[in-house]
Design a protein around this motif. Structure first.
Motif, mmCIF file in Angstrom:
data_model
loop_
_atom_site.group_PDB
_atom_site.id
_atom_site.type_symbol
_atom_site.label_atom_id
_atom_site.label_comp_id
_atom_site.label_asym_id
_atom_site.label_seq_id
_atom_site.Cartn_x
_atom_site.Cartn_y
_atom_site.Cartn_z
ATOM 1 N N PRO A 4 0.822 -1.185 0.000
ATOM 2 C CA PRO A 4 0.000 0.000 0.000
ATOM 3 C C PRO A 4 0.867 1.249 0.000
ATOM 4 N N VAL A 5 0.354 2.294 -0.592
ATOM 5 C CA VAL A 5 1.081 3.550 -0.680
ATOM 6 C C VAL A 5 0.352 4.574 0.165
ATOM 7 N N ASN A 6 1.094 5.206 1.113
ATOM 8 C CA ASN A 6 0.447 6.255 1.900
ATOM 9 C C ASN A 6 0.561 7.579 1.172
ATOM 10 N N ASP A 7 -0.046 8.604 1.725
ATOM 11 C CA ASP A 7 -0.099 9.879 1.008
ATOM 12 C C ASP A 7 1.250 10.586 0.954
ATOM 13 N N LEU A 8 2.287 10.081 1.624
ATOM 14 C CA LEU A 8 3.588 10.727 1.589
ATOM 15 C C LEU A 8 4.579 9.971 0.717
ATOM 16 N N THR A 9 4.213 8.828 0.209
ATOM 17 C CA THR A 9 5.134 8.013 -0.574
ATOM 18 C C THR A 9 4.934 8.250 -2.061
ATOM 19 N N ARG A 26 2.442 18.411 0.921
ATOM 20 C CA ARG A 26 2.685 19.251 2.090
ATOM 21 C C ARG A 26 2.100 20.654 1.939
ATOM 22 N N GLY A 27 1.393 20.872 0.842
ATOM 23 C CA GLY A 27 0.751 22.165 0.636
ATOM 24 C C GLY A 27 1.727 23.288 0.333
ATOM 25 N N LEU A 28 2.893 22.956 -0.213
ATOM 26 C CA LEU A 28 3.901 23.972 -0.528
ATOM 27 C C LEU A 28 3.844 24.344 -2.002
ATOM 28 N N LYS A 64 15.204 17.499 3.934
ATOM 29 C CA LYS A 64 14.983 18.163 5.228
ATOM 30 C C LYS A 64 13.753 19.066 5.160
ATOM 31 N N CYS A 65 13.641 19.848 4.105
ATOM 32 C CA CYS A 65 12.487 20.757 3.944
ATOM 33 C C CYS A 65 11.173 19.985 3.811
ATOM 34 N N LEU A 66 11.227 18.811 3.177
ATOM 35 C CA LEU A 66 10.016 18.014 2.969
ATOM 36 C C LEU A 66 9.788 16.999 4.097
ATOM 37 N N ASN A 67 10.739 16.953 5.040
ATOM 38 C CA ASN A 67 10.641 16.059 6.197
ATOM 39 C C ASN A 67 10.503 14.588 5.782
ATOM 40 N N VAL A 68 11.389 14.172 4.878
ATOM 41 C CA VAL A 68 11.440 12.778 4.442
ATOM 42 C C VAL A 68 12.889 12.305 4.505
ATOM 43 N N PRO A 69 13.117 10.989 4.616
ATOM 44 C CA PRO A 69 14.494 10.503 4.541
ATOM 45 C C PRO A 69 15.044 10.733 3.133
ATOM 46 N N VAL A 70 16.322 11.027 3.042
ATOM 47 C CA VAL A 70 16.948 11.282 1.747
ATOM 48 C C VAL A 70 16.763 10.096 0.813
#
Length: 193
Positions: A4-9, A26-28, A64-70
């Motif tokens: 399954p894919v969540n909304d951040l993947t 992220r609404g950016l 870092k700005c998107l708060n995800v692992p590199v």
């Protein structure tokens, strides 16, 4: 894919599409993210359209700005199902960044589920890390070939084939002022990619 894919993947095949999806989730706006990165909207737009490839430092800042692992931003080839989690073939390593800074890194670990990760780093001749880094990690590097100048904390070192080094929560910077590439293997705990 089967999972399954969540909304951040990201679910797409390109870095640009992944970045656009993460930014929008992220609404950016392009302007918001470009300002946070200290880059132009045009540059970010080119990255999102896969017309320009960001450096490793750029990827770290974006993550870092998107708060995800590199690691979410790295391309990789799927391994055959019986090898997943066990084997990483040389031709299927996950490359990190464009090499623009003179550093090409590839993930040697099969995935990021361990307490550490292994990275293969190739430092181009006459290249240097543009911005010193400090990570909440313990890292050990082993030099396979070539030479590097390392600054770890306030100390400077010159390392070559067979030498190893450790960085523990220290600010560090590398430089390859020599005429040949340098190759190192890093073990990093906890994983940062």
């Amino acid at each position: 894919m089967g999972s399954p894919v969540n909304d951040l993947t990201p679910t797409s095949e390109t870095l640009g599409a992944d970045l656009r999806a993460l930014r929008k989730a992220r609404g950016l706006t392009l302007t918001d993210l470009a300002e946070a990165l200290g880059r132009s909207v045009g540059w970010l737009s080119q990255v999102e359209r896969d017309k320009s490839e960001p450096s490793i430092s750029d990827l770290r800042q974006i993550a870092k700005c998107l708060n995800v692992p590199v690691s979410m931003l790295f391309a990789h080839s799927a391994a055959p199902s019986h090898e997943q989690g066990f084997i990483v073939r040389a031709e299927a390593r996950r490359p990190m960044g464009s090499g623009e800074e003179g550093l090409v890194e590839e993930l040697l670990s099969p995935d990021l589920t361990d307490d550490f990760e292994m990275v293969h780093s190739t430092f181009a001749p006459r290249s240097r890390m543009q911005i010193p880094a400090k990570r909440p990690t313990q890292e050990v590097g082993y030099m396979i070939s070539g030479r590097l100048k390392l600054r770890i904390g306030a100390q400077e070192f010159d390392v070559g084939p067979g030498d190893s080094f450790r960085i523990r929560h220290d600010t560090y910077q590398w430089e390859n002022p020599y005429e040949e590439p340098a190759v190192a293997i890093w073990v990093i705990a906890p994983p940062v990619y």
